[in-house]
Design an enzyme around this catalytic site. Structure first.
Site, mmCIF file in Angstrom:
data_model
loop_
_atom_site.group_PDB
_atom_site.id
_atom_site.type_symbol
_atom_site.label_atom_id
_atom_site.label_comp_id
_atom_site.label_asym_id
_atom_site.label_seq_id
_atom_site.Cartn_x
_atom_site.Cartn_y
_atom_site.Cartn_z
ATOM 1 N N ASP A 16 1.177 -1.487 -0.483
ATOM 2 C CA ASP A 16 0.164 0.156 0.261
ATOM 3 C C ASP A 16 1.056 1.165 0.284
ATOM 4 O O ASP A 16 2.354 1.600 0.163
ATOM 5 C CB ASP A 16 -0.876 -0.327 0.984
ATOM 6 N N ASP A 17 0.631 1.998 0.323
ATOM 7 C CA ASP A 17 1.051 3.572 0.435
ATOM 8 C C ASP A 17 2.018 3.353 1.146
ATOM 9 O O ASP A 17 2.572 3.013 2.391
ATOM 10 C CB ASP A 17 0.040 4.404 1.116
ATOM 11 N N TRP A 44 -6.058 2.026 -7.337
ATOM 12 C CA TRP A 44 -5.897 2.775 -7.348
ATOM 13 C C TRP A 44 -7.058 4.438 -6.449
ATOM 14 O O TRP A 44 -8.188 3.482 -6.255
ATOM 15 C CB TRP A 44 -7.389 2.901 -8.736
ATOM 16 N N ASP A 45 -5.970 4.735 -5.530
ATOM 17 C CA ASP A 45 -7.121 5.241 -4.437
ATOM 18 C C ASP A 45 -7.391 7.301 -4.797
ATOM 19 O O ASP A 45 -6.193 7.774 -5.780
ATOM 20 C CB ASP A 45 -6.069 5.710 -3.217
ATOM 21 N N MET A 46 -8.051 7.205 -4.138
ATOM 22 C CA MET A 46 -8.146 8.945 -4.300
ATOM 23 C C MET A 46 -8.292 9.710 -2.319
ATOM 24 O O MET A 46 -9.565 9.367 -2.588
ATOM 25 C CB MET A 46 -8.913 9.592 -5.387
ATOM 26 N N ASN A 47 -7.572 10.372 -2.262
ATOM 27 C CA ASN A 47 -7.646 10.736 -1.331
ATOM 28 C C ASN A 47 -8.144 12.685 -0.648
ATOM 29 O O ASN A 47 -8.291 12.505 0.497
ATOM 30 C CB ASN A 47 -6.557 10.271 0.119
ATOM 31 N N ASP A 84 -12.877 2.789 4.733
ATOM 32 C CA ASP A 84 -11.739 2.698 5.227
ATOM 33 C C ASP A 84 -12.213 1.929 6.785
ATOM 34 O O ASP A 84 -11.102 2.203 7.556
ATOM 35 C CB ASP A 84 -11.157 3.992 4.983
HETATM 36 C C1 DGJ Z 1 -6.737 5.298 2.076
HETATM 37 C C2 DGJ Z 1 -7.393 3.929 1.661
HETATM 38 O O1 DGJ Z 1 -8.641 4.181 1.736
HETATM 39 C C3 DGJ Z 1 -6.586 3.360 2.661
HETATM 40 O O2 DGJ Z 1 -6.824 1.630 2.708
HETATM 41 C C4 DGJ Z 1 -4.935 3.142 1.907
HETATM 42 O O3 DGJ Z 1 -4.855 2.919 0.917
HETATM 43 C C5 DGJ Z 1 -4.721 4.824 2.171
HETATM 44 N N1 DGJ Z 1 -5.339 5.665 1.674
HETATM 45 C C6 DGJ Z 1 -2.710 5.057 1.890
HETATM 46 O O4 DGJ Z 1 -2.751 6.625 2.067
#
Ligand code: DGJ
Length: 733
Positions: free
Chosen positions: A370-371, A481-484, A552
Site C-alpha cells: 500500500d501507500d 487506485w486510490d483518491m484521498n 476505510d
Molecule cells: C486510503 C485507503 O482507503 C486506505 O486503504 C489506504 O490505501 C490509504 N488511503 C493509504 O494512504
C-alpha cells in the site's frame, strides 16, 4: 424477439420484454410524454392517456396544432422536460443562448430503432456482447429556433428488468450555446404514495440506508465534491410504502458516472413525481459550438415487483456482467493481504517480507504493498506525484519485493494515488500549475495534498508515463487506485474563462480516458478502485475496475451496515472486505476473529493486519477461514445475494448466498449485542428451492420449504457481544 415497437396511429413507443414495459407517447404531435414503466403488458389501450384538463395557473403552449386551455406542460407526465413554456417543475435541460434566454422547446422529430446498444463516446456504460441481447430506441427532439437536436436513447435488454438511458445534444445551429443542465434521464410518475430510499454517508460510514416518504417539493441528492463521494452515492430507489425486501414495487436509479451528480425528486402540486438524474448542474456550464455535440452519462432504471432485493439482484447481475469488463469480471478473485493497517508508512523490505512469509504460510494469494513505497513518502505530507520506488525503504526496490512475493507463489499488488500531488514533491516543484487552482486564491489542502488537473492531457500523460515506467518493468498483478481528497478551487490554468464551468466534467472525462487506456492495455492486472475507502464506489468506476475498497472502516460491526447498504446496488463481487486487527483502528472495538472473518468473507476477502504477530490459535483460525473461502468463493463472490435481516432495523443482521441451480447456499447470521436470557431467535432463509432437500452444516436434513418458511433456531445460544454463525447448506439427492 421484438423489444421495441412504434404504434403510428396512437404515436406510442412500447419497449417491452417478458417482464417489463416502458411506454412513451407523443402528445400534440410535439411533446414526449411518459406513460408507464412497470410490469410487462402485451398491448396498450390508452389507459394512461393524460386527460384534457384545464388547470388554473398552468399555461398552454403556443404553436401546437389546436391550441387549447386543457393542455399544459405544467401538468402532463413528460420524458425530458425543457424550460420556459409553462412547465414550472424542474427542467431536464437548460440551454443559455447568445441573446441571454435559457428557454428551449424540444419537440418530437423522428425515431430510430437500433439492434444492440451503441457505446457512449468517452463515457463508461453498460454493453451487450451480442446484438440480440438488446434493442435501443433513439428519439430525436429538436429545438427549431436554435437548431439543436436532442437524441434520447433507451435500451431495453431481452432478459433484464432495466432501461438504460442517455441524452446526446447536437448543435446544428450556427452559433454556440451554453449547456447549463442536461439530465441523463427524467421520468414523471403519476400520483401515488412513494417512499425514497437513498444511501447517504461519510468517510468511514458509507452508504447508510435512509427511507422516507416523498412529499411535495424538491429533494436533491447530489455531490459537488468532484467525485461521486462517500456523502451521497449516486443511487435512489422509489418504493411503495409497503415494499419490503422480497415483495412490492421498487424502482431503482443509478448514474454510470464518477463526478458531480444530481439525483432530483420533485413531487408537484398534483402529487405526481418527477425523477431525474444527471451531471450536477451546480458549477457546470458547457459551451457547445456549432456542429459539436455533448454526451450525457448513462442512467440505469430498474423495475422490481419483488421488493428491494429483486431490484438489487437485477443491478448486481447487470453491473457484474454487463458493466464491469476484463478478465476478472467473473473470475474468482484472490485472497489478499494488504500492509496498510499493519504498517502504515513504517516499513522496510524486511518487514514487508515477514508479512509475505506469514501470508504465504497461511495460504493467502496476493500481497498488496500500500501507500509509502515511492518518492519521499514517510508520512502523508509528501511524495504524491513522484511515482519512483523508494530504495531507502525497499533495498532491492520494487522488483526485489515483487520477486520475493512471486517466489512464494503469490501475486504482487501495488497502491497508486495517480490523481494527487503533494506540495512537497518534485512534480509540484517543477509544475505547480499541474494542480487545480484558481488565480489569486489560496489553495485548500486536504490530507496535505492537491488534486492534479486531469482535464489537461499533458498532466495525465506525465502520470501515465510514470506509471508505465513501473508497470512495464515490474511484474504487477494488481493495482489499487486510490483518491484521498475532493476537488476545491476548481479552475484549469490552460482553459479560457468561458470554459471553466466545464472543468469538473472534463476532469472526469480525462480520468476515464486514462483508465480506459491503462486498464485495457494492462488487462492482466486486477484493478481495485478506492477513494479513502468507499468514496468513489459508483457504476462509472466499476466499468474499469471490477472491485472497490468498500470503506476505510474495517470494524466488523460497522461493516455490517456498510456492506448491507452497499449491497442495495453493488454486487458482492465488487466489495473489498478485510479482516483487520483489534482493537479496531477506526472504532477501537474488540471483536473475535470469527466474526471478522465472516463479515469479510461476505465480500472480496482479504486481511489487513500483522499476521506474524498472531498466536498459533489465531493462525489456525485464519488457515480455516482461507481454506473455507477458497472452497466457497465462487458462491460467495458470484452467488445470488439475499438480505435477510437488516442491521439498520435491529440487533441482528443476516444474509445468504445461493448458487444458480439452488443446490448450494451459505447463510450468515450476525448478532451485535448479547441478550441476557434472550429470546430464541429464528433465522428463515430465502432463495432456496422449496422442493429440494438440504443438509445444513453437514448435519441435519431439511426441505427447502422448511428452511424458508419455518427456519432454524439460532441454537446453541450465541455467547457475548459480536457473534456470528454460518450455515452451509447443500442439496442432498
Ligand atoms: C486510503 C485507503 O482507503 C486506505 O486503504 C489506504 O490505501 C490509504 N488511503 C493509504 O494512504
Amino acid at each position: 424477439m421484438t423489444l421495441i415497437t412504434f404504434d403510428e396511429n396512437k404515436q406510442i413507443f412500447h419497449l417491452s420484454n417478458a417482464s417489463i414495459s416502458y411506454l412513451i407517447g407523443i402528445e400534440k404531435e410535439a411533446y414526449l410524454s411518459h406513460l408507464y414503466f412497470g410490469k410487462a403488458i402485451k398491448t396498450y389501450h390508452d389507459g394512461r392517456k393524460y386527460p384534457a384538463i384545464n388547470r388554473s395557473f398552468s399555461p398552454n403552449p403556443d404553436g401546437i396544432p389546436l391550441k387549447t386551455r386543457d393542455f399544459s406542460l405544467d401538468t402532463i407526465l413528460q420524458e425530458m422536460p425543457s424550460y420556459g413554456h409553462g412547465d414550472f417543475r424542474n427542467p431536464a435541460v437548460q440551454i443559455k443562448q447568445v441573446n441571454g434566454s435559457s428557454i428551449t422547446e424540444f419537440v418530437y422529430d423522428s425515431y430510430e430503432i437500433i439492434f444492440g446498444k451503441p457505446e457512449l463516446d468517452g463515457l463508461p456504460a453498460t454493453y451487450v456482447e451480442d446484438k440480440k441481447e438488446a434493442e435501443t430506441l433513439v428519439i430525436t427532439l429538436v429545438d427549431k429556433l436554435l437548431g439543436l437536436k436532442l437524441k434520447l436513447s433507451y435500451t431495453i435488454y431481452a432478459n433484464r428488468d432495466v432501461i438504460a438511458r442517455n441524452a446526446l445534444l447536437e448543435n446544428n445551429g450556427v452559433v454556440p450555446v451554453v449547456i447549463e443542465k442536461l439530465a441523463s434521464l427524467s421520468v414523471d410518475l403519476p400520483a401515488q404514495d412513494l417512499e425514497l430510499i437513498s444511501l447517504p454517508g461519510r468517510h468511514i460510514k458509507e452508504r447508510e440506508i435512509e427511507r422516507q416518504p416523498i412529499q411535495r417539493g424538491t429533494r436533491i441528492i447530489d455531490s459537488k465534491r468532484g467525485t461521486s463521494s462517500h456523502q451521497a452515492n449516486p443511487f435512489i430507489a422509489l418504493v411503495a410504502p409497503k415494499t419490503d425486501e422480497l415483495t412490492g414495487i421498487a424502482i431503482g436509479l443509478t448514474l454510470v458516472y464518477s463526478g458531480n451528480h444530481e439525483m432530483l425528486i420533485e413531487q408537484d402540486q398534483f402529487s405526481q413525481t418527477r425523477v431525474m438524474a444527471g451531471i450536477n448542474p451546480f458549477g457546470f456550464e458547457w459551451e457547445l459550438g456549432s456542429n459539436a455535440c455533448f454526451q450525457s452519462p448513462e442512467a440505469l432504471l430498474v423495475y422490481s415487483d419483488q421488493g428491494i432485493n429483486g431490484m438489487s439482484q437485477t443491478f448486481h447481475d447487470l453491473l457484474q456482467t454487463r458493466l464491469a469488463r476484463g478478465r476478472y469480471r467473473q473470475a474468482e478473485r484472490p485472497i489478499l493481504i494488504n500492509n496498510w493497517e499493519a504498517t502504515y508508512f513504517d516499513f522496510d523490505a524486511d518487514k514487508i517480507k515477514s508479512i509475505v512469509d506469514s501470508a504465504a504460510d497461511l495460504g493467502i494469494e496476493l500481497f498488496v504493498l500500500d501507500d509509502g513505497w515511492f518518492g519521499k513518502r514517510d508520512e502523508d505530507t509528501s511524495g504524491l506525484g513522484d511515482w519512483i520506488e523508494n530504495t531507502e525503504k525497499l533495498k532491492d526496490g520494487l522488483q526485489g519485493i515483487a520477486d520475493y512475493v512471486h517466489q512464494k507463489n503469490m501475486s504482487f499488488g501495488l497502491w497508486f494515488e495517480p490523481e494527487m500531488v503533494n506540495a512537497d514533491s518534485d512534480l509540484f516543484r517543477e509544475h505547480p500549475d499541474y494542480a487545480l487552482q484558481t488565480p489569486g486564491r489560496g489553495m485548500s489542502t486536504s490530507r496535505d495534498q492537491y488534486v492534479l488537473d486531469f482535464s489537461r492531457q499533458e498532466v495525465r500523460a506525465e502520470i501515465t508515463k510514470q506509471m508505465r515506467a513501473i508497470l512495464d518493468t515490474i511484474d504487477i498483478d494488481y493495482i489499487k487506485w486510490d483518491m484521498n481528497r475532493h476537488l476545491t478551487e476548481v479552475h484549469s490554468s490552460t482553459a479560457g474563462a468561458a470554459h471553466q464551468g466545464e472543468i469538473f466534467h472534463r476532469y472526469v472525462l480525462g480520468l476515464y480516458e486514462m483508465l480506459e487506456e491503462l486498464t485495457t492495455e494492462y488487462d492482466h492486472i486486477l484493478w481495485e478502485g478506492c477513494s479513502g475507502g468507499g468514496g468513489r464506489f459508483d457504476a462509472g468506476f466499476l466499468h474499469y475496475m471490477p472491485q472497490s475498497w468498500t470503506s476505510d472502516n474495517t470494524d466488523a460491526i460497522e461493516r455490517l451496515d456498510i456492506q448491507y447498504g452497499t449491497s442495495l446496488l453493488y454486487p458482492i463481487s465488487s466489495m473489498g472486505a478485510h479482516v483487520s486487527a483489534v482493537p479496531n483502528h477506526q472504532t477501537y472495538r474488540e471483536t473475535g476473529l470469527e466474526i471478522r472473518g465472516d463479515v469479510a468473507m461476505s465480500g472480496i476477502f482479504g486481511y489487513e493486519l500483522n499476521l506474524q504477530d498472531m498466536s498459533q490459535t489465531e493462525k489456525t483460525v485464519v488457515l480455516e477461514q482461507v481454506a473455507f473461502y477458497k472452497i466457497h468463493r465462487k458462491l460467495l463472490q458470484y452467488g445470488k445475494f439475499y438480505r435477510l435481516l437488516s442491521p439498520f432495523e435491529s440487533n441482528q443482521t443476516a444474509w445468504i448466498f445461493v448458487n444458480d441451480d439452488q443446490s448450494q447456499a451459505i447463510g450468515f447470521y450476525f448478532r451485535k449485542y448479547a441478550e441476557s436470557a434472550g429470546p430464541l431467535r429464528v433465522i428463515k432463509f430465502t432463495g432456496l428451492a422449496p422442493d429440494k432437500t438440504y443438509q445444513v452444516n453437514d448435519d441435519a436434513i431439511y426441505g427447502g420449504d422448511e428452511l424458508m418458511s419455518i427456519g432454524l433456531y439460532i441454537y446453541p445460544f450465541l455467547e457475548g457481544d459480536y457473534q456470528s454463525r454460518k450455515f452451509v447448506i447443500n442439496e442432498v439427492k
